[in-house]
Scaffold this motif. Structure first.
Motif, PDB file in Angstrom:
ATOM      1  N   ASP A  10     -10.306  -6.665   8.858  1.00  0.00           N
ATOM      2  CA  ASP A  10      -9.878  -5.307   8.179  1.00  0.00           C
ATOM      3  C   ASP A  10     -11.184  -4.829   7.615  1.00  0.00           C
ATOM      4  O   ASP A  10     -12.357  -5.293   7.454  1.00  0.00           O
ATOM      5  N   VAL A  11     -10.971  -3.467   7.224  1.00  0.00           N
ATOM      6  CA  VAL A  11     -12.233  -2.577   6.831  1.00  0.00           C
ATOM      7  C   VAL A  11     -11.683  -1.634   5.413  1.00  0.00           C
ATOM      8  O   VAL A  11     -10.466  -1.211   5.635  1.00  0.00           O
ATOM      9  N   ALA A  12     -12.718  -1.583   4.674  1.00  0.00           N
ATOM     10  CA  ALA A  12     -12.458  -0.245   3.687  1.00  0.00           C
ATOM     11  C   ALA A  12     -14.004   0.489   3.422  1.00  0.00           C
ATOM     12  O   ALA A  12     -14.817  -0.009   3.850  1.00  0.00           O
ATOM     13  N   TYR A  13     -13.569   1.687   3.290  1.00  0.00           N
ATOM     14  CA  TYR A  13     -14.893   2.696   3.026  1.00  0.00           C
ATOM     15  C   TYR A  13     -14.821   3.281   1.795  1.00  0.00           C
ATOM     16  O   TYR A  13     -13.858   4.067   1.284  1.00  0.00           O
ATOM     17  N   ASP A  14     -16.137   3.357   1.463  1.00  0.00           N
ATOM     18  CA  ASP A  14     -16.340   4.439   0.224  1.00  0.00           C
ATOM     19  C   ASP A  14     -17.200   5.538   0.524  1.00  0.00           C
ATOM     20  O   ASP A  14     -18.426   5.290   0.760  1.00  0.00           O
ATOM     21  N   SER A  15     -16.708   6.380   0.664  1.00  0.00           N
ATOM     22  CA  SER A  15     -17.352   7.749   1.175  1.00  0.00           C
ATOM     23  C   SER A  15     -18.529   8.432   0.082  1.00  0.00           C
ATOM     24  O   SER A  15     -19.040   9.205   0.572  1.00  0.00           O
ATOM     25  N   VAL A  16     -18.150   7.927  -1.158  1.00  0.00           N
ATOM     26  CA  VAL A  16     -19.063   8.463  -2.149  1.00  0.00           C
ATOM     27  C   VAL A  16     -20.574   7.794  -1.638  1.00  0.00           C
ATOM     28  O   VAL A  16     -21.546   8.479  -1.866  1.00  0.00           O
ATOM     29  N   THR A  17     -20.325   6.451  -1.683  1.00  0.00           N
ATOM     30  CA  THR A  17     -21.586   5.774  -1.471  1.00  0.00           C
ATOM     31  C   THR A  17     -22.092   5.234   0.037  1.00  0.00           C
ATOM     32  O   THR A  17     -23.168   5.187   0.289  1.00  0.00           O
ATOM     33  N   GLY A  18     -21.062   5.755   0.996  1.00  0.00           N
ATOM     34  CA  GLY A  18     -21.257   5.462   2.304  1.00  0.00           C
ATOM     35  C   GLY A  18     -21.260   3.998   2.509  1.00  0.00           C
ATOM     36  O   GLY A  18     -21.991   3.693   3.756  1.00  0.00           O
ATOM     37  N   ILE A  19     -20.613   3.293   2.018  1.00  0.00           N
ATOM     38  CA  ILE A  19     -20.660   1.960   2.156  1.00  0.00           C
ATOM     39  C   ILE A  19     -19.321   1.350   2.862  1.00  0.00           C
ATOM     40  O   ILE A  19     -18.115   1.862   2.392  1.00  0.00           O
ATOM     41  N   VAL A  20     -19.493   0.480   3.754  1.00  0.00           N
ATOM     42  CA  VAL A  20     -18.314   0.016   4.565  1.00  0.00           C
ATOM     43  C   VAL A  20     -18.160  -1.468   4.309  1.00  0.00           C
ATOM     44  O   VAL A  20     -19.172  -2.166   4.165  1.00  0.00           O
ATOM     45  N   TYR A  21     -16.884  -1.802   3.659  1.00  0.00           N
ATOM     46  CA  TYR A  21     -16.415  -3.193   3.547  1.00  0.00           C
ATOM     47  C   TYR A  21     -15.656  -3.782   4.620  1.00  0.00           C
ATOM     48  O   TYR A  21     -14.716  -3.349   5.032  1.00  0.00           O
ATOM     49  N   ILE A  22     -15.867  -5.033   4.980  1.00  0.00           N
ATOM     50  CA  ILE A  22     -15.175  -5.788   5.941  1.00  0.00           C
ATOM     51  C   ILE A  22     -14.768  -7.104   5.537  1.00  0.00           C
ATOM     52  O   ILE A  22     -15.490  -7.954   4.718  1.00  0.00           O
ATOM     53  N   ALA A  23     -13.589  -7.322   5.793  1.00  0.00           N
ATOM     54  CA  ALA A  23     -13.001  -8.724   5.889  1.00  0.00           C
ATOM     55  C   ALA A  23     -13.442  -9.572   7.154  1.00  0.00           C
ATOM     56  O   ALA A  23     -12.810  -9.004   7.962  1.00  0.00           O
ATOM     57  N   GLU A  24     -14.368 -10.346   7.115  1.00  0.00           N
ATOM     58  CA  GLU A  24     -14.693 -11.129   8.226  1.00  0.00           C
ATOM     59  C   GLU A  24     -13.883 -12.591   8.249  1.00  0.00           C
ATOM     60  O   GLU A  24     -14.263 -13.424   7.440  1.00  0.00           O
ATOM     61  N   ALA A  25     -13.122 -12.656   9.334  1.00  0.00           N
ATOM     62  CA  ALA A  25     -12.282 -13.881   9.246  1.00  0.00           C
ATOM     63  C   ALA A  25     -13.092 -14.943   9.800  1.00  0.00           C
ATOM     64  O   ALA A  25     -12.619 -16.075   9.457  1.00  0.00           O
ATOM     65  N   GLY A  26     -14.129 -14.779  10.802  1.00  0.00           N
ATOM     66  CA  GLY A  26     -14.531 -15.762  11.511  1.00  0.00           C
ATOM     67  C   GLY A  26     -15.797 -16.462  11.314  1.00  0.00           C
ATOM     68  O   GLY A  26     -16.263 -17.821  10.964  1.00  0.00           O
ATOM     69  N   ASN A  27     -16.841 -15.524  11.087  1.00  0.00           N
ATOM     70  CA  ASN A  27     -18.256 -16.037  10.857  1.00  0.00           C
ATOM     71  C   ASN A  27     -18.424 -16.861   9.788  1.00  0.00           C
ATOM     72  O   ASN A  27     -18.141 -16.317   8.451  1.00  0.00           O
TER      73      ASN A  27
END
Length: 345
Positions: free
Chosen positions: A292-309
């Motif tokens: 899954d992914v979320a995005y903050d367009s103000v800061t340009g930061i992408v947040y990721i739910a990484e299930a495996g690593n």
């Protein structure tokens, strides 16, 4: 599925990237400075079903809070600011569960379900919200035949006390991630590199089987799961879990700027070229199974739910403009991370 009666623990590691944080102090103003806006990331997981909130207003000084739930596994998550409520799709109860007034809850507190839905689902995944309608993707194999693909969307209406099932919509592909853009629902075609759209999705008010309005191929992706769309910047981001058997290092995510123009210019069944996208992937990213992914367009930061690593992580990436093998700016452990939702207040 059984419920866990013992205490549940969550270990979090914080990023070490340095970001300056300052507040203005104008002695001549005669008033206190306005408080800075707060950015919060909510995350669910399939390890213990608890909810984790991250104050990511300053990514160099992240604070976290764990809300203990009675669920033992959960997926799609959403925050409703009007009720200060977090809603997640419980994979142990197979229903939507909402928790009100979460901001003032102390970390480690067991929270009670204030909003409960019917338990009709079999394999709930992502949650997408449009007004008072909550849509949950259920990727159950309906005919128990792996050679044929199908999935369902459960449409719930929210009132003060509960989620009422309005109708169930069946489609001819496996479902997972989805997001609204206005009244149109974009959904990944699980098991593929395809993206589908259903125009005016909520106008389907009965239990029906429908076809996507349009489906395109997203070149460069092996198997997509997570999806988010930011209307302010017209940016779509899709995650790529790669080979499902490799959960450690073959994942990535694609950023599609000027999305609606590019999507509209791609005919049904045709390919959106990788050259029109920006890909982040490689060993340094720690992306193996980004679900899954979320995005903050103000800061340009992408947040990721990484299930495996590493067993599961919450990752964040900045300076994403050129893509490539980026090192995460934030790397927090969260076992079996499954979904993320970003809110600004």
């Amino acid at each position: 599925m059984k419920r866990v009666q013992s205490f549940k623990f969550l270990t979090l590691l914080f990023a070490s990237s340095i970001v300056a944080f300052s507040c203005s102090d104008d002695d001549d103003s005669g008033s206190n400075p306005a408080p800075a806006s707060m950015t919060t990331l909510y995350a669910s997981n399939n390890s213990n079903g608890n909810i984790t909130s991250y104050d990511v207003t300053d990514v160099a000084n992240i604070t976290t809070k764990t809300l203990v739930t009675t669920s033992t596994a959960a997926d799609g998550i959403y925050y409703d600011s009007s009720a200060d409520a977090v809603v997640q799709a419980s994979r142990s109860s197979n229903g939507l569960e909402g928790y009100n007034n979460v901001s003032d809850v102390v970390s480690g507190t067991t929270i009670e379900v204030n909003l409960l839905g019917t338990t009709d689902m079999e394999s709930p995944r992502e949650v997408a919200v449009n007004g008072d309608f909550y849509v949950v993707a259920d990727n159950t194999d309906l005919d128990n035949n792996p050679e044929t693909a199908e999935g369902r969307f459960f449409v719930y209406s929210k009132n003060e006390n509960a989620f009422a099932l309005r109708n169930t919509i069946t489609v001819n592909f496996k479902v997972w991630g989805m997001t609204f853009n206005g009244n149109n629902l974009y959904a990944v075609v699980d098991g593929t590199n395809k993206l589908a759209v259903f125009s005016d999705f909520l106008s389907n008010m009965d239990d029906v089987t429908i076809a996507a309005t349009k489906t395109i191929i997203v070149e460069g992706i092996v198997r997509t799961h997570g999806i988010t769309y930011d209307s302010n910047s017209n940016t779509m981001i899709l995650t790529d879990i790669g080979d499902a058997t490799n959960t450690q290092d073959d994942g990535g995510f694609h950023i599609i700027d000027d999305f609606t123009s590019k999507f509209n210019a791609t005919a049904n069944g045709e390919i959106l070229a990788v050259g029109e996208q920006t890909r982040v992937s490689g060993a340094s990213t720690l992306l193996g199974n980004p679900v899954d992914v979320a995005y903050d367009s103000v800061t340009g930061i992408v947040y990721i739910a990484e299930a495996g690593n590493g067993g599961g992580r919450i990752l964040a990436f900045n300076n994403i403009g050129n893509g490539g093998n980026l090192t995460p700016a934030v790397n927090n452990n969260l076992a079996a991370a499954s979904s993320v939702y970003l809110t600004k207040e």
